[in-house]
Design an enzyme around this catalytic site. Structure first.
Site, PDB file in Angstrom:
ATOM      1  N   HIS B  77      -1.680 -25.370  16.775  1.00 24.80           N
ATOM      2  CA  HIS B  77      -2.431 -24.274  17.379  1.00 24.80           C
ATOM      3  C   HIS B  77      -2.346 -24.315  18.910  1.00 24.80           C
ATOM      4  CE1 HIS B  77      -6.422 -22.779  18.946  1.00 24.80           C
ATOM      5  NE2 HIS B  77      -5.894 -21.694  18.437  1.00 24.80           N
ATOM      6  N   GLU B  80       0.860 -22.948  19.948  1.00 25.70           N
ATOM      7  CA  GLU B  80       0.823 -21.482  19.875  1.00 25.70           C
ATOM      8  C   GLU B  80       0.303 -20.902  21.201  1.00 25.70           C
ATOM      9  OE1 GLU B  80      -2.328 -18.479  19.007  1.00 25.70           O
ATOM     10  OE2 GLU B  80      -2.167 -19.619  17.138  1.00 25.70           O
ATOM     11  N   HIS B  81      -0.753 -21.507  21.738  1.00 26.83           N
ATOM     12  CA  HIS B  81      -1.268 -21.051  23.039  1.00 26.83           C
ATOM     13  C   HIS B  81      -0.214 -21.205  24.141  1.00 26.83           C
ATOM     14  CE1 HIS B  81      -5.838 -20.644  22.733  1.00 26.83           C
ATOM     15  NE2 HIS B  81      -5.420 -20.761  21.495  1.00 26.83           N
ATOM     16  N   GLU B 157     -12.496 -22.802  22.742  1.00 28.57           N
ATOM     17  CA  GLU B 157     -12.353 -22.056  21.490  1.00 28.57           C
ATOM     18  C   GLU B 157     -12.991 -22.840  20.340  1.00 28.57           C
ATOM     19  OE1 GLU B 157      -8.305 -21.092  20.438  1.00 28.57           O
ATOM     20  OE2 GLU B 157      -8.927 -19.978  18.653  1.00 28.57           O
TER      21      GLU B 157
END
Lengths: 446, 450
Positions: B77, B80-81, B157
């Site tokens: 993840h 992905e950022h 997040e």
């Protein structure tokens, strides 16, 4: 070297944007004899029909002591009619994999129907039954109030809900926009079945409603359905709401809510504009640059990309019929709350003082005009969109005019509206956080 | 209700505006899908839909959280950022700006099994997607400073989605108790402790291994000119060299012998229960009946759980069942509920079991089965209105081995009988196979200046 390539790329994108974008929605609009405004869009890509009915019967029309009444009426429509029990309604529509029901709101409530084409008759039968003939059974009402109150308690777990509720209360005061459309435990206890019946008979009228039918249906078919199922829907005189005026605040208001959280949820803002304000389009361009444009926005660039303080930060003007709000929202770990707030204020101050760059302006215009088709991608979205266009009196040609509204905005106008509608001195700040760690300042000076 | 649980599995980078796309829905009509494999192993699918006002580009990588290691959770993840941070060719942090300038939107999502990136654009601007995605497949910059700043963003997040969300914390605990061996036991976003120590080099190694043409596929859909789009894809992606082949994973979860139970104490308002059962995915024929079972229990206000717990007994504010069937490895069937104020969470839990118990005693009626099937089929048709969704569903089946599996889905659903539903309830929804998580609200004195 990199810069040259970058500029070349932009040029080529700009050329593309000149190509005329076509939003072309073929909308058949007419006013029926009973005063109902009907809009029909044919789309034969799928055997599906979506209907949205907007009725001016939102929380604007309820007395303060009975806050929650308008929402309750909407939510109770499918809980029993002259012809069907609540169980029959859900059983019939769910059996065909469709849905029918209503959701509340401040300006207007929306009744929606979603069915396969083959179930159109059943769908309109149910849609008309719940709009025309609800009986608001006492036992169902009791259950609904019980769950609404429980829902209000459950939402206290959500810091975003708390922040938003307290923010609206602070800026709108006792105007309906300042309270929850769902009401409160106290006001819900004052609502009776008779209140629902009289609210329904007072406002649920065709001349107070807008209907959009979108999907695998011809205008003739749609009108035949409406003639068959809505024939007895008679127009009547509607009493306008008596509303108190909304006053702009003249000082900083800081509200903190202490909760055992790792993050501070922050809303900073003040009154905004109503939807019919002629500056609305300039404001959308200005706000895109400030905090509405995702990664293109200044707030995101500064506070997320450069400083790593937030996952999300955004700003928006929420326009309603009689007024609206301007809000910046973000979440950051408790310890960085003050820093993030100061950065937000700095960005607001900056966009009021200095003109935006040519590129910022053209980027905003390209996005706002180019992304318009996404607002009307599916039949459901088209139906909801048409109801809003009609309710706020934007005119169907608004769809064609929109690119011109946006593209004619200048840097000078952006500066003008930033000055006029952003108030870095007089705002309301709500912080929901673990107070000891967040240690929110008592006052923020520029 | 099913949607709520499933969406928590998929983390979107920015605003989560594509969440609904994660729900399960399948196609029974493969007409119009063009498929091709480039020499470097990159698969490309094109779906022509002349009615769509837009086009969508998606690229999917076999690089989800199951590919991570203990101590390095959350890597997929976080990467992905980082994919939005730029390449030498276009410069830093301009990806989204270029797309927005062209009137498009872009985003990405990471799940347990995969990561995907997408753009929605006017059809005549898809070339931008193709150029930008081809470039960032291999040429990411990944500056150490950018990495540290983005790691902070991801921690924010995590705080927002989990640490401050009591029900999601329960979900996270249930997963990590239900699976002992399988990497499904850690959250997609990663443990905070791991996020603090993961390094730029960890990410770099992962990127270099997994972001290659032979570990990815592309889907383009909408009102597109298929021939020219494919030509453009061949041009931009064709020259990228094939990466090292990654062997398929073979992970088995040891048998569960008895119920597992976890508690989460956290400032909250209402108690919540989630009861999860290990169940097969869609590659197993029992999957269809499990899907129908979820519908019979929880497909609307006329379904059993709503009617009993919410409408008649009045003990729950919300309650339902959900089944996650499109995961690469067998995952979970859930029952869940939030108690009404003053009601006991044990009563909610037992009432959920009682509803499953009734189905074990007597199969559901033909009418109930028919309704559940109608709902599944109607959802399927209605979701086709979004080309994004059409692409999504094709991709999810392709990740399971072959996109054509989706064509068998509705057929499989149609064959389910009341007895099948009863059989799978008896087989899978059993005490010894469940993991139960309970949220115990902790109240503390709060000062409210409002």
């Amino acid at each position: 070297m990199r810069k040259i390539i970058f500029i070349a790329l932009i040029l080529c994108v700009s050329l593309l944007i000149i190509s005329p974008s076509s939003f072309a929605l073929d909308v058949k609009r007419k006013m029926l004899e009973n005063g109902l405004t009907l809009m029909i869009v044919e789309r034969h890509n799928l055997p599906v029909v979506k209907v949205s009915v907007g009725i001016s019967a939102g929380s604007l029309y309820e007395p303060e002591t009975k806050a929650g009444l308008a929402d309750l009426v909407a939510n109770m429509l499918n809980e029993g009619t002259k012809n069907r029990t609540a169980q029959q309604i859900s059983g019939e529509i769910e059996f065909v994999g469709g849905s029918v029901g209503a959701s509340g709101g401040e300006d207007y409530i929306t009744v929606s129907l979603s069915v396969l084409k083959k179930d159109l008759n059943l769908g309109f039968d149910l849609l008309s039954d719940i709009i025309l003939n609800p009986v608001f059974p006492e036992d169902e009402l009791k259950k609904k109030i019980e769950r609404t109150k429980a829902g209000l308690i459950a939402q206290e777990e959500d810091p975003g809900f708390i922040a938003s509720r307290d923010f609206k209360k602070a800026i709108f005061g006792s105007h309906p926009y300042g309270r929850l459309a769902a009401g409160s435990a106290q006001t819900l206890d004052h609502i009776t079945r008779d209140d629902l019946i009289s609210f329904h008979s007072g406002y649920y009228a065709p001349n107070n409603a807008v209907m959009a039918v979108v999907g695998d249906v011809t205008p003739e078919e749609a009108e035949a359905m409406i003639n068959k199922y809505f024939a007895q829907w008679k127009n009547r005189k509607i009493a306008p709401p008596s509303l108190q005026s909304i006053v702009m605040q003249t000082e900083q208001k800081i509200i903190t809510v202490d909760k055992d959280l790792t993050q501070a949820t922050i809303i900073l803002g003040h009154l905004g504009v109503s939807r019919d304000n002629p500056d609305y389009y300039v404001l959308s361009v200005m706000n895109y640059i400030l905090g509405g444009g995702g990664f293109g926005s200044r707030l995101m660039q500064n506070i997320r990309e450069d400083k790593g303080l937030v996952y999300d930060i955004h700003s928006f003007f929420e326009p309603d019929k009689y007024s609206g709000s301007f809000q910046v929202g973000l979440q950051t770990k408790n310890e960085s709350a003050n820093t993030a707030i100061e950065e937000v204020l700095r960005e607001i101050e900056k966009i009021r003082k200095e003109p935006v760059s040519d590129m910022e302006l053209s980027d905003a215009q390209s996005f706002l005009t180019g992304s318009f088709p996404m607002k009307i991608e599916t039949s459901s979205r088209i139906a909801g969109f048409l109801v809003a266009v009609e309710y706020y009196g934007l005119g169907l040609d608004y769809i064609d005019n929109y690119p011109n509204f946006i593209n004619s905005v200048t840097k000078e106008e952006v500066l003008r509206v930033a000055n006029k509608y952003l108030h870095p001195d007089n705002y309301t700040l709500v912080v929901v956080a673990k107070e000891k760690e967040a240690a929110v300042k008592k006052r923020f000076d520029k | 209700m099913k949607k709520i649980i499933i969406t928590t599995l998929l983390l979107l980078s920015f605003y989560g505006n594509a969440h609904s796309a994660a729900e399960e829905l399948r196609d029974d009509n493969s007409a119009g899908v063009h498929e091709e494999v480039l020499q470097n192993g990159l698969k490309v699918f094109a779906i022509k839909d002349p009615n769509a006002p837009l086009a969508v580009f998606q690229i999917w990588y076999d690089a989800g959280s199951i590919n991570e290691q203990v101590g390095k959770t959350g890597l997929s993840h976080l990467l992905e950022h980082m994919m939005f941070k730029g390449t030498p060719k276009y410069g830093a942090k301009v990806f989204s700006k270029i797309i927005q300038r062209a009137g498009g939107v872009d985003n990405a999502g990471t799940s347990k099994d995969f990561v995907y990136y997408y753009q929605k654009l006017a059809p005549d601007r898809l070339h931008l997607s193709i150029e930008l995605e081809a470039d960032r497949m291999r040429n990411l910059i990944m500056e150490p400073e950018e990495f540290l700043s983005e790691r902070d963003v991801v921690m924010e997040e995590r705080r927002m989605r989990y640490d401050d969300d009591p029900q999601n914390l329960v979900y996270e605990e249930v997963l990590s108790a239900a699976f002992k061996n399988h990497p499904y036991r850690w959250p997609v976003i990663g443990w905070m402790e791991d996020l603090k120590t993961v390094t730029r080099d960890d990410l770099w190694a992962y990127y270099k291994t997994r972001y290659s043409p032979n570990n990815a596929f592309i889907i383009v859909a909408g009102n597109i000119d298929v021939v020219s789009i494919l030509e453009k894809i061949r041009k931009e992606f064709g020259s990228i060299t094939r990466g090292t082949e990654i062997p398929a994973m073979n992970i088995n979860e040891p048998e569960q012998r008895g119920e597992r139970r976890v508690y989460v104490k956290k400032e909250a308002e209402l108690p919540y229960v989630m009861s999860a059962y290990k169940t097969p995915n869609i590659l197993n024929d029992d999957s269809y009946a499990l899907d129908v079972l979820a519908g019979v229990l929880s497909g609307g206000k006329s379904a059993r759980i709503y009617r009993s717990l919410i409408d008649e007994q009045r003990i729950a504010l919300s309650a339902g069942a959900g089944y996650s069937n499109l995961d690469k490895f067998p995952f979970l069937f859930y029952l869940y509920g939030t108690a009404l104020p003053g009601k006991k969470i044990e009563d909610v839990e037992n009432a959920l079991y009682a509803e499953v118990g009734k189905i074990k005693e007597a199969p559901p009626t033909e009418l109930e089965i028919m309704k559940a099937k109608n709902q599944i089929e109607s959802d399927f048709i209605m979701n086709q209105d979004s080309i994004f969704y059409q692409a999504m569903i094709l991709a999810e089946f392709e990740m399971l081995g072959d996109w054509r599996l989706k064509d068998r889905y509705i057929e499989g659903i149609r064959k389910v009988s009341p007895e099948d539903v009863q059989r799978v309830a008896k087989k899978y929804i059993v005490e010894d196979q469940r993991t139960v998580g309970i949220l115990i609200p902790v109240k503390r004195e709060v000062k409210n200046e409002n």
